[in-house]
Design an enzyme around this catalytic site. Sequence first.
Site, short mmCIF file in Angstrom:
data_model
loop_
_atom_site.label_atom_id
_atom_site.label_comp_id
_atom_site.label_asym_id
_atom_site.label_seq_id
_atom_site.Cartn_x
_atom_site.Cartn_y
_atom_site.Cartn_z
N LYS A 29 5.64 68.58 31.47
CA LYS A 29 6.13 67.55 32.39
C LYS A 29 5.28 66.28 32.30
CE LYS A 29 5.89 69.94 36.24
NZ LYS A 29 5.45 71.26 35.74
N ARG A 82 8.21 70.29 45.14
CA ARG A 82 7.84 71.56 44.55
C ARG A 82 8.30 72.73 45.40
NH1 ARG A 82 3.54 70.40 40.84
NH2 ARG A 82 2.78 72.26 39.79
N ARG A 130 -4.77 74.00 26.59
CA ARG A 130 -4.62 72.59 26.99
C ARG A 130 -5.97 71.93 27.27
NH1 ARG A 130 -0.40 71.00 31.59
NH2 ARG A 130 -1.59 72.34 32.98
N ARG A 159 -8.72 71.95 32.70
CA ARG A 159 -8.56 71.92 34.15
C ARG A 159 -9.02 73.23 34.78
NH1 ARG A 159 -2.47 69.98 35.17
NH2 ARG A 159 -2.60 71.77 36.57
N ARG A 198 0.24 80.51 39.30
CA ARG A 198 1.06 79.28 39.34
C ARG A 198 2.49 79.57 38.90
NH1 ARG A 198 -2.59 75.80 35.75
NH2 ARG A 198 -0.90 74.29 35.72
#
Length: 215
Positions: A13, A88, A127, A161, A172
């Site tokens: 996203k 969300r 990531r 992160r 998540r």
Amino acid sequence: MRIVLVGPPGAGKGTQAAFLAKNLDIPHISTGDLFRANISQGTELGLKAKAFMDAGDLVPDEVTIGMAKDRMEQDDAVNGFLLDGFPRNVAQAEALDVVLKAEDMQLDAVLDLEVPEDEVVKRIAGRRICRNDSSHVFHVSYNAPKSEGVCDVCGGELYQRDDDSEETVRRRLEVYHTQTEPIIDYYRAQNLVVTISALGKVDEVTARAMDALKK
Ligand code: ADP
């Protein structure tokens, strides 16, 4: 244009939003980025958000909705925006509808990025994000920086992160299925949803997204 981007964590996203916002000349509004900026600045809001984020849970609506509303009301967003990570859950989607209605505005589309779950876990585990600009996103094997730990775009330090650990990613994903996916039905009822596959190269997905938004 007023667009909402949805998709599981790791769907890309943030990466797509940066390109799409540029192409469409509208601001990219990411609640995740707003929270991370608050955390690094040590604000009260950041302090409230951090524990929820680190656990992979949603930050409570009373914090999130006000923050998103403030951002949408800034001058650069009068002609449109691309929302990334907001709404969300259904309560946030309803709150967004109230904000829009008060200004006599409407959403133009909800772009749903689809990606299989095993791919999501692989993407997130590798990531790495630039400390200077969270739209500079790399992956240790899929999109490796030329020099390890250094951003190709600006030379900033790359980091992982806190909520990108495997355990938190599973939480998540669970939160995504139980709380966020229901907004897709909510928007389907308003005939706003366009679903595209988020597999493939970044520019292929962007082209697919631009194509879908034209329709
Ligand atoms: P991703 O899409 O990869 O999960 P984000 O940067 O969008 O990453 O979000 C990171 C975290 O920030 C979420 O797991 C959640 O804790 C918090 N967050 C972001 N947006 C919202 C929101 N709209 N409502 C509640 N919490 C949010």
